[in-house]
Design an enzyme around this catalytic site. Structure first.
Site, PDB file in Angstrom:
ATOM      1  N   HIS A   1      -2.601   4.472  56.403  1.00 20.47           N
ATOM      2  CA  HIS A   1      -2.132   3.104  56.607  1.00 20.47           C
ATOM      3  C   HIS A   1      -3.115   2.108  56.002  1.00 20.47           C
ATOM      4  CE1 HIS A   1      -4.309   2.024  60.657  1.00 20.47           C
ATOM      5  NE2 HIS A   1      -5.139   2.482  59.769  1.00 20.47           N
TER       6      HIS A   1
ATOM      7  N   CYS B   1     -10.388  -1.730  57.035  1.00 21.24           N
ATOM      8  CA  CYS B   1      -9.036  -1.224  57.333  1.00 21.24           C
ATOM      9  C   CYS B   1      -7.975  -1.897  56.472  1.00 21.24           C
ATOM     10  CB  CYS B   1      -8.693  -1.402  58.807  1.00 21.24           C
ATOM     11  SG  CYS B   1      -9.386  -0.089  59.812  1.00 21.24           S
TER      12      CYS B   1
ATOM     13  N   HIS C   1      -6.045   4.304  53.856  1.00 18.63           N
ATOM     14  CA  HIS C   1      -6.966   5.324  54.378  1.00 18.63           C
ATOM     15  C   HIS C   1      -6.220   6.077  55.463  1.00 18.63           C
ATOM     16  CE1 HIS C   1      -7.374   1.895  57.081  1.00 18.63           C
ATOM     17  NE2 HIS C   1      -7.608   2.788  58.024  1.00 18.63           N
TER      18      HIS C   1
ATOM     19  N   HIS D   1      -5.836   8.619  59.100  1.00 14.56           N
ATOM     20  CA  HIS D   1      -6.344   8.948  60.432  1.00 14.56           C
ATOM     21  C   HIS D   1      -5.692  10.233  60.909  1.00 14.56           C
ATOM     22  CE1 HIS D   1      -8.388   5.136  61.256  1.00 14.56           C
ATOM     23  NE2 HIS D   1      -7.362   4.525  60.699  1.00 14.56           N
TER      24      HIS D   1
ATOM     25  N   ASP E   1       4.270  12.252  60.345  1.00 16.45           N
ATOM     26  CA  ASP E   1       3.217  13.157  59.882  1.00 16.45           C
ATOM     27  C   ASP E   1       3.152  13.215  58.353  1.00 16.45           C
ATOM     28  OD1 ASP E   1       1.113  15.002  60.239  1.00 16.45           O
ATOM     29  OD2 ASP E   1       2.493  16.695  60.021  1.00 16.45           O
ATOM     30  N   HIS E   2       1.932  13.072  57.825  1.00 12.98           N
ATOM     31  CA  HIS E   2       1.683  13.073  56.379  1.00 12.98           C
ATOM     32  C   HIS E   2       2.445  11.977  55.645  1.00 12.98           C
ATOM     33  CE1 HIS E   2      -0.228  16.854  57.354  1.00 12.98           C
ATOM     34  NE2 HIS E   2      -0.830  16.794  56.195  1.00 12.98           N
TER      35      HIS E   2
ATOM     36  N   GLU F   1      -6.591   6.816  67.722  1.00 13.34           N
ATOM     37  CA  GLU F   1      -6.698   6.639  66.275  1.00 13.34           C
ATOM     38  C   GLU F   1      -7.978   7.307  65.781  1.00 13.34           C
ATOM     39  OE1 GLU F   1      -5.027   3.154  63.870  1.00 13.34           O
ATOM     40  OE2 GLU F   1      -7.138   2.659  64.148  1.00 13.34           O
TER      41      GLU F   1
HETATM   42 NI    NI Z   1      -7.182   2.568  60.032  1.00 16.95          NI
END
Ligand code: NI
Length: 137
Positions: free
Chosen positions: A16, A35, A41, A43, A81-82, A126
């Protein structure tokens, strides 16, 4: 009957970027820091879904955890997911994909498929140290 809370853990990986389209890059950077990196990036999100309700006299369950596992897979893992949350997930087209907002989206996705007499709580990690919870209030 006693009220009990049952929990199911799950996880998903997603990318995200935190930013608002209506803010300048400088303002996004000021508020969201690294961020808001334009290159996104990732998580490793850890999810806990908790259901509170009375024990069913016939089954002894509050809710079948096997069914909950399937529901989480179908509604959460298969759609998040992914994925790049900003780009690939419709709910975040105009919603900043913070942990707070992701927890509300997950809550709403699951709520539609769960009995109305159960109280749902979403806990979303997160990082190992940063996590949020949402109970539909
Ligand atoms: Ni983040």
């Amino acid at each position: 009957m006693p009220k009990v809370t049952v929990h199911r853990k799950a996880h998903f990986n997603a990318a995200h970027r935190l930013y608002r389209k209506d803010w300048s890059d400088a303002k996004n950077n000021e508020v969201f820091g690294k961020c808001s990196n334009p290159n996104f990036h990732g998580h490793n999100y850890e999810l806990i879904v908790s259901l509170t309700g009375e024990i069913d006299q016939e089954t002894g369950f509050v809710y079948d955890l096997g069914k909950l596992r399937e529901l989480i897979k179908k509604e959460v893992e298969d759609s998040l997911d992914h994925k790049n949350l900003n780009i690939e997930v419709a709910e975040f087209k105009d919603l900043n994909p913070t942990a707070e907002n992701i927890s509300v989206v997950i809550y709403n996705k699951l709520k539609k498929h769960l009995p109305t007499n159960l109280k749902i709580e979403i806990t979303l990690y997160e990082t190992q140290r940063n996590f949020v919870s949402y109970k539909g209030e």
